[in-house]
Design a protein around this motif. Sequence first.
Motif, mmCIF file in Angstrom:
data_model
loop_
_atom_site.group_PDB
_atom_site.id
_atom_site.type_symbol
_atom_site.label_atom_id
_atom_site.label_comp_id
_atom_site.label_asym_id
_atom_site.label_seq_id
_atom_site.Cartn_x
_atom_site.Cartn_y
_atom_site.Cartn_z
ATOM 1 N N LYS A 15 0.824 -1.217 0.000
ATOM 2 C CA LYS A 15 0.000 0.000 0.000
ATOM 3 C C LYS A 15 0.857 1.265 0.000
ATOM 4 O O LYS A 15 0.502 2.268 -0.643
ATOM 5 C CB LYS A 15 -0.949 -0.015 1.215
ATOM 6 C CG LYS A 15 -2.108 -0.982 1.040
ATOM 7 C CD LYS A 15 -3.000 -1.041 2.279
ATOM 8 C CE LYS A 15 -4.141 -2.032 2.065
ATOM 9 N NZ LYS A 15 -5.021 -2.148 3.246
ATOM 10 N N LEU A 16 1.981 1.249 0.694
ATOM 11 C CA LEU A 16 2.878 2.414 0.687
ATOM 12 C C LEU A 16 3.429 2.651 -0.718
ATOM 13 O O LEU A 16 3.534 3.800 -1.172
ATOM 14 C CB LEU A 16 4.024 2.204 1.685
ATOM 15 C CG LEU A 16 3.655 2.369 3.163
ATOM 16 C CD1 LEU A 16 4.760 1.832 4.061
ATOM 17 C CD2 LEU A 16 3.363 3.833 3.491
ATOM 18 N N ASN A 17 3.768 1.585 -1.416
ATOM 19 C CA ASN A 17 4.266 1.731 -2.790
ATOM 20 C C ASN A 17 3.150 2.130 -3.752
ATOM 21 O O ASN A 17 3.366 2.915 -4.679
ATOM 22 C CB ASN A 17 4.952 0.441 -3.246
ATOM 23 C CG ASN A 17 6.339 0.299 -2.659
ATOM 24 O OD1 ASN A 17 7.273 0.959 -3.093
ATOM 25 N ND2 ASN A 17 6.470 -0.544 -1.650
ATOM 26 N N LEU A 18 1.953 1.591 -3.501
ATOM 27 C CA LEU A 18 0.801 1.979 -4.318
ATOM 28 C C LEU A 18 0.502 3.470 -4.139
ATOM 29 O O LEU A 18 0.120 4.169 -5.094
ATOM 30 C CB LEU A 18 -0.416 1.135 -3.935
ATOM 31 C CG LEU A 18 -1.698 1.334 -4.751
ATOM 32 C CD1 LEU A 18 -1.460 1.065 -6.237
ATOM 33 C CD2 LEU A 18 -2.811 0.421 -4.217
ATOM 34 N N ALA A 19 0.714 3.971 -2.920
ATOM 35 C CA ALA A 19 0.519 5.406 -2.664
ATOM 36 C C ALA A 19 1.450 6.247 -3.537
ATOM 37 O O ALA A 19 1.051 7.298 -4.066
ATOM 38 C CB ALA A 19 0.760 5.707 -1.180
ATOM 39 N N ILE A 20 2.685 5.771 -3.718
ATOM 40 C CA ILE A 20 3.642 6.497 -4.575
ATOM 41 C C ILE A 20 3.176 6.459 -6.031
ATOM 42 O O ILE A 20 3.303 7.448 -6.768
ATOM 43 C CB ILE A 20 5.063 5.920 -4.397
ATOM 44 C CG1 ILE A 20 5.554 6.161 -2.971
ATOM 45 C CG2 ILE A 20 6.035 6.542 -5.404
ATOM 46 C CD1 ILE A 20 6.871 5.494 -2.630
ATOM 47 N N VAL A 21 2.623 5.316 -6.456
ATOM 48 C CA VAL A 21 2.055 5.218 -7.812
ATOM 49 C C VAL A 21 0.950 6.265 -7.990
ATOM 50 O O VAL A 21 0.903 6.983 -9.005
ATOM 51 C CB VAL A 21 1.508 3.798 -8.083
ATOM 52 C CG1 VAL A 21 0.739 3.743 -9.405
ATOM 53 C CG2 VAL A 21 2.643 2.765 -8.097
#
Length: 605
Positions: free
Chosen positions: A419-425
Motif C-alpha cells: 500500500k505504501l508503494n501503491l501510494a507512490i504510484v
Amino acid sequence: MASTQDAWYISLLGLAEHFRTSNPPDIKSCIQCLQAVFNFKPPQRVEARTHLQLGNILLTHTKNIDLARTHLEQSWCLSQTINGFDDVKFEAASVLAELFEQQGQPTHSKPILRKAIELSQHSVYWHCRLIFQLAQIHATEREYEVASSLLGVGVDYAQISNAAYTRVLFLLSRVMLLLIDKKIQEVLPLLNQAGHLVDSWMGSPHQKEYLKVFFLVLQVCHYLMAGQVKSVKPCLKQLQQSIQTIMAPAWPDDDTVCGTAPGESFVWLSRQQLYVLVYLVTVMHSAQAGYMDKAHKYTEKALAQIDKLTASGFSESVTLVGARSGAALAWRLRMALVEHAALCRLVCGGKAHALHEIARAAHLLTVAPTAASAAAHTPQLHCLLGLYAMSMNCMEAAEAQFLTAIHMSQERDLWMFAKLNLAIVYLRGRRDNDLAQLMEQVRPEALPAYAHGLRAASYYVLGLQAFFQARYNEAKRYLRETLKMANAEDLNRLTSCSLVLLGHIFLSINNSRESMNMVTPAMQLASKIPDVHVQLWASAILKDLYRIAGDTERENEAYTMHCNFSQSLLKDHFQATQLPQHALVHWTQGPPPALPPPPQHSNPT
C-alpha cells in the motif's frame, strides 16, 4: 505346521532385507517378498510391521502413493491394540499423517496424530515428536493459537519428563510461531525465558550451542521484522560466530549432539540447514541496511550451498521439519533468497538482472512442494513485479500488481508495504482522491507499534505527498521524522531518499546552502548502497546548485555524472523491455505464464 509357516515368513523377511540392501537395491523383488509374507498369515505384530515396511518402501522408491497409504493405514489400525509396540505403532501414525498432509488433506492427519499423542504418553520420544508434528500441521494451516497451545503442552510435558533440552526446543518453537503470528507482546517474555535457560545451560556444550543458534535466529528475526537494523547487529554477530563453531570440522554430527536420552533425539534443523538460514538472515539484514553488494554476495553463496545440499540430500537426521520435508525447506530458503536478490537488483538500478531474478522466482512457484507454499509466496512475487513495473514507469501494471498482492496476501506487513508503494504510484499519477483514501490506511499511527521500518517509510510517503502539493514546511516535518527513525536504526536507503528529497525541497524554496547540506550526504550514502536512482536525483540537484553558485567546473562534473547515470539506466531499461520475461508485469491471476527457463545463477556485476 505353525513352525514351518514361521520359517517361511521369517525367510521372506530376510530375503526382502537382502534385496533392499543390495547394491544396487532390487526394490521390486523386495516388495514381492514382503507382499508374500501375508500369504502365511503371520502374527499381528509381524503383519503390522510388514505393512509399515511396505508403506515406507513404496513411498520412497515408487509413485504408487495410494497403495503406500493403504499399507500404512493397515499398519496403524493393527498396531493400535498391541501393547509395547511403540516404534511400529507411532511411526505408522507419523508417516501416514505426513502423507495426508503432503496430499493436501491435513484434516485426515490431525485425528491420527491426536490419537497417537493420546496413546504415547508413556513414551517421551514419540510423545514429543508427535506433538511437534501436529503443531507443525496446525501452523501450516495458519491455526497459530492451536499450534502454540500444543507447544505449550510440550513444554510442560518435557519439563515433567526431565527432558530439559527438548523443553527449550518446545519453548523456542512457540516463540517462532508467535513471531510468525506477529504476537510481539507475547514473544518478549518467552524469548527472555528461553535466553535465560540457554545461558544457564549445564548440560552438553554441543546442545547448548545448538539451542543458542536457534535462540539467536529468533532474536535476529524479531529485530529485523521491526526494521531495527542497528539494534540487531550484536545478536547477528553472535549468531555468525556460533554458526562457525557448529560448522567446524571437529563438530560432531547431529545424532551425537542429540545424545542418548530417549526424549532428546531432536534438532530444530540440521547444521547444514542452519548454515543456509544464517546466510539468509544476513542477506535480510544487508538488504534492510542498504548494503546491496554485500546482500548479493551472500545470496550467491547461500544459493550455491543449497545446490550442494540438494545434490547430496538436504535432510539427514530427525529434524523438527520432518525427514521428508528437507526438500520443501530447501525450496523455501531458495525462494526467499531469490526474492531478496531481485529487490537488491532493483535498488541498484539493474532492472534486467532484477527481471531475471523475478523470473527465477516465478519458475520456483511452478515447482513448489505444496500448493500452500506457492500461495504464500505468490503475493510477494506480485509485490516485486509492482516494484519492477514502477522502476520501468509502467504505472498501470504497477498498480495492478500491488492491488493483486494486497488482495492475495494474508500478511499485514506485506499489505502495508504494497500500500505504501501503491501510494507512490497514485502520487506520481496525480490521483488525489485514490491517494487520500489509501493514506488513511497507511498513516504511521495506523501501523503496528513494532513496525519501526514501515512507520519510518510511512512518514516518508507523507513527506513526498506534501512535497508534491507544495506544502513544504509540512513535508520537512514528516521527512525529519523519517530521518530520525531511519538514523536510529541505520535504515540507509530511507535516510538517503529523505535527504535527497529534503535537498529538493530546500532548492525549491531557494535555500541553496541547506539543499547542499542535504544532497551531499545523500549522494555519499547512495554511492555506498549503491542506489542509482537516488544518485541520478542527487546529481540533478547538484548540477542546479553549482549553476546557482556560479561554479561552472563542478556544474559540468555534476552534469556529466547525471548523464552517465541516466544513460546507464536508459540502456538497462531498454534491455529489460526486450526480455520475454517483461511480459510478467501483465500477470495478475493463475499460475505464472510459461517463460524461457531461467539461468541457474545470475552472474554478479
